[in-house]
Structures are given as structure tokens and as C-alpha cells.
Motif scaffolding. Structure first.
Motif, PDB file in Angstrom:
ATOM      1  N   PHE A  81      16.071  27.943 -10.278  1.00  0.00           N
ATOM      2  CA  PHE A  81      16.870  29.125  -9.968  1.00  0.00           C
ATOM      3  C   PHE A  81      16.981  29.291  -8.464  1.00  0.00           C
ATOM      4  O   PHE A  81      16.088  28.906  -7.709  1.00  0.00           O
ATOM      5  N   GLY A  82      18.098  29.883  -8.028  1.00  0.00           N
ATOM      6  CA  GLY A  82      18.338  30.087  -6.611  1.00  0.00           C
ATOM      7  C   GLY A  82      17.600  31.305  -6.074  1.00  0.00           C
ATOM      8  O   GLY A  82      16.930  32.027  -6.812  1.00  0.00           O
ATOM      9  N   GLY A  89      20.837  35.142 -10.652  1.00  0.00           N
ATOM     10  CA  GLY A  89      22.012  34.669 -11.373  1.00  0.00           C
ATOM     11  C   GLY A  89      22.490  33.284 -10.993  1.00  0.00           C
ATOM     12  O   GLY A  89      23.594  32.905 -11.371  1.00  0.00           O
ATOM     13  N   VAL A  90      21.679  32.504 -10.282  1.00  0.00           N
ATOM     14  CA  VAL A  90      22.054  31.134  -9.917  1.00  0.00           C
ATOM     15  C   VAL A  90      21.094  30.181 -10.622  1.00  0.00           C
ATOM     16  O   VAL A  90      19.890  30.208 -10.376  1.00  0.00           O
ATOM     17  N   VAL A 125      25.645  23.623 -11.951  1.00  0.00           N
ATOM     18  CA  VAL A 125      25.160  24.876 -11.372  1.00  0.00           C
ATOM     19  C   VAL A 125      26.010  26.017 -11.929  1.00  0.00           C
ATOM     20  O   VAL A 125      27.238  25.959 -11.895  1.00  0.00           O
ATOM     21  N   ALA A 126      25.347  27.039 -12.441  1.00  0.00           N
ATOM     22  CA  ALA A 126      26.023  28.238 -12.940  1.00  0.00           C
ATOM     23  C   ALA A 126      25.656  29.414 -12.037  1.00  0.00           C
ATOM     24  O   ALA A 126      24.482  29.595 -11.696  1.00  0.00           O
ATOM     25  N   ARG A 127      26.661  30.184 -11.655  1.00  0.00           N
ATOM     26  CA  ARG A 127      26.431  31.338 -10.783  1.00  0.00           C
ATOM     27  C   ARG A 127      27.091  32.572 -11.399  1.00  0.00           C
ATOM     28  O   ARG A 127      28.283  32.546 -11.727  1.00  0.00           O
ATOM     29  N   GLN A 169      20.461  35.302 -18.114  1.00  0.00           N
ATOM     30  CA  GLN A 169      19.138  35.901 -18.282  1.00  0.00           C
ATOM     31  C   GLN A 169      18.472  36.181 -16.938  1.00  0.00           C
ATOM     32  O   GLN A 169      17.691  37.120 -16.801  1.00  0.00           O
ATOM     33  N   HIS A 170      18.780  35.361 -15.959  1.00  0.00           N
ATOM     34  CA  HIS A 170      18.168  35.501 -14.639  1.00  0.00           C
ATOM     35  C   HIS A 170      18.851  36.582 -13.805  1.00  0.00           C
ATOM     36  O   HIS A 170      18.227  37.176 -12.916  1.00  0.00           O
ATOM     37  N   PHE A 171      20.116  36.856 -14.093  1.00  0.00           N
ATOM     38  CA  PHE A 171      20.910  37.755 -13.248  1.00  0.00           C
ATOM     39  C   PHE A 171      20.428  39.202 -13.354  1.00  0.00           C
ATOM     40  O   PHE A 171      19.972  39.654 -14.400  1.00  0.00           O
TER      41      PHE A 171
END
Length: 292
Positions: free
Chosen positions: A40-41, A45-46, A57-59, A159-161
Motif C-alpha cells: 500500500f502507498g 487508497g493506493v 496499481v489501483a488508486r 478497503q484501504h481507502f
């Protein structure tokens, strides 16, 4: 128009003959995935996923906008895909390939039409203000199985965003920065994942997570989208190979095991990232200020 480098006749025959002898070129079992790496970035959300040599890569980003007139109580969620020419010679800027069309269609059905994301939670003021959630899929390296890799990256990024917290006073909306208020996670109802089955030898041989070379010689594919609870969201078939109804039932059983394993892996990576963020960020900065 640029095209993918095609396999020679000898290469095609070699791959098909190896499959008849129950052998894959990379030594994997027919139902085995390649090694998955997920990171993850720094921003929420990255998600960067590597499935073998395939990298995506999904953003996810959000902004406050006006909802659609016919969906006054819902936020807006859109998915956009970008196929970089550096990922494959078949990709060209401004020209959609068949892979891109299929990917967009599958993700649209898997995430949006299955109501995986609660869009009502994105509403701020009914008919006036809402969050517009945008997911960008960037294909950086293409070595097969783009659909599965892109879906994993998108679900992990969602899920991260964390969206900004807001306060509403009448018609006025205040959007708080990360330093002012803790951002809010998205309301996800379930987490669907795609599992692609590739067919060879008139449907007698079935592979999971096909590489680019294996995709070029397959006769057809079936994409099963389901969540870890065993709920099937969609089944899509492409190619000319016929698929028996009982074979589809077997596919759903295999897909469930894979979806549960991948969902567990994503959650472990999310928990690890959350622990890393707890060690720093705003709370650490405040405690440092108090010590000074």
C-alpha cells in the motif's frame, strides 16, 4: 495497430503438449496461483499488486460533488482503467483493446452491480452534496490474468481507502483534512473477487491464473466472481469452448477456496499496514510535541 507478440507454432504446440501431459511451463499445479505481493502507498487508497510478473496499481480518490438527479440519496462511484504502453506492445494510448473492454465490463459488474460498496453512505446532503468516489486501475506490466489481479487490487484499495470526515450545518458542508479529523473508512457490504478459469483440449484441461503465453493458446475462459461467503456475483464466459453445467459447479467450489484464501491474505496485509501507520502519523506527532 500494435499487437501482442504472437507465439510461434512450435511454442504453441509445446505448451499444449505439456498441458496434455499435466505439466505447466512454470511448474505450478493446474489450480495454483502465482506468488502474490501486495503493498500500500503512503496515501490511503493506493494498492500495488504483483501477480507473478503482472503488476497493477489501483488508486481510489474522493471529492464532494452534486449527486445524479435520479439518485438523490446515493453517492457516485466510477471505475476507470488505463493500459500503459509500457505494460505491453498491444496497448496504445487512446485506443481500447479487447482486454480493456472485458476488464472494465467485469469490474463494473463485480463491484458496482453487486452493490459491494454502500453508495448511500457517500451521501452528504440528499440531492445536494455527495462524495464522488473514483477508482483508477493502472496496468504497469502484463503477463496474463489481468482480471483477477485488477479485482484484487481494486478491492484492496477500497478497503484501504479513508474518505475525509465532514460536518453539515444547514446547507453548508465542511470537509476536514486528515490532521483535523480522523478519515472515515468506506462502508463495504461484501468483498467480491474474480477467479478466471482457462480451458484447453476441448475443455478437458482447466488452468487457474494463466500466464500471457497460456492465454494465447487457450480455447475459452470462464470468470467466476464471488465473495468469501460463497455468494456468486457473476459468471462470465468468453471464447468458443463449451462448458458443461456440472463443470461450472466445480468451478464455483474451486473459486470459493481461492477467494477465501485471497481475502485472508488481503486482510493480513491491511492489518500489517494499519500497525505500521499506528507507529507514526498524527498521534506520534502529537505525543512528540507533548514530550517537547
Amino acid at each position: 495497430m500494435p499487437r501482442e507478440a504472437e507465439l510461434s507454432l512450435n511454442e504453441r504446440d509445446f505448451i499444449l503438449q505439456a498441458l496434455k501431459e499435466k505439466i505447466r511451463l512454470d511448474g505450478r499445479a493446474f489450480d495454483a496461483f502465482r506468488n502474490i505481493q501486495l503493498s500500500f502507498g503512503d496515501e490511503y487508497g493506493v494498492a500495488d499488486i504483483q501477480l507473478g510478473k503482472t503488476r497493477i496499481v489501483a488508486r481510489v480518490s474522493a471529492e464532494v460533488t452534486t449527486p445524479y438527479p435520479d439518485r438523490k440519496f446515493d453517492g457516485i462511484f466510477t471505475i476507470s482503467s488505463e493500459f500503459s504502453p509500457m505494460a505491453s506492445p498491444a496497448f496504445e494510448v487512446g485506443r481500447q483493446t479487447q482486454d480493456e473492454v472485458i476488464l472494465s465490463r467485469i469490474l463494473e459488474k463485480a463491484i458496482r452491480r453487486s452493490s459491494a460498496l454502500d453508495t448511500e453512505s457517500l451521501c452528504v446532503i440528499a440531492g445536494n452534496k455527495c462524495f464522488h468516489l473514483r477508482a483508477d486501475i493502472h496496468v504497469l506490466d502484463h503477463d496474463g490474468n489481468l482480471v483477477d489481479a485488477a479485482c484484487i487490487a481494486l478491492i484492496a484499495a477500497l478497503q484501504h481507502f479513508r474518505r475525509p470526515d465532514v460536518a453539515v450545518e444547514g446547507e453548508n458542508v465542511t470537509v476536514f483534512s486528515v490532521r483535523e479529523r480522523e478519515p472515515v473508512p468506506l462502508a463495504m457490504l461484501h468483498h467480491p473477487l474474480c477467479i478466471t478459469f482457462s480451458y484447453y483440449n476441448e475443455g478437458e484441461t482447466v488452468l487457474l491464473d494463466a500466464t500471457l503465453a497460456e492465454e494465447q493458446v487457450r480455447e475459452g475462459e470462464v470468470i467466476v466472481t464471488m465473495n468469501k461467503h460463497g455468494e456468486v456475483c457473476q459468471i462470465a464466459k468468453y471464447g468458443g469452448a463449451t462448458v458443461d453445467a456440472l463443470a461450472l459447479l466445480d468451478c464455483t467450489g474451486v473459486a470459493l477456496n481461492k477467494v477465501q484464501a485471497v481475502s485472508k491474505f488481503i486482510q493480513e496485509r491491511l492489518d500489517l499496514d494499519a500497525k505500521k501507520r499506528d507507529l507514526g502519523g498524527l498521534m506520534a506527532e502529537l505525543s512528540a510535541e507533548n514530550e517537547r
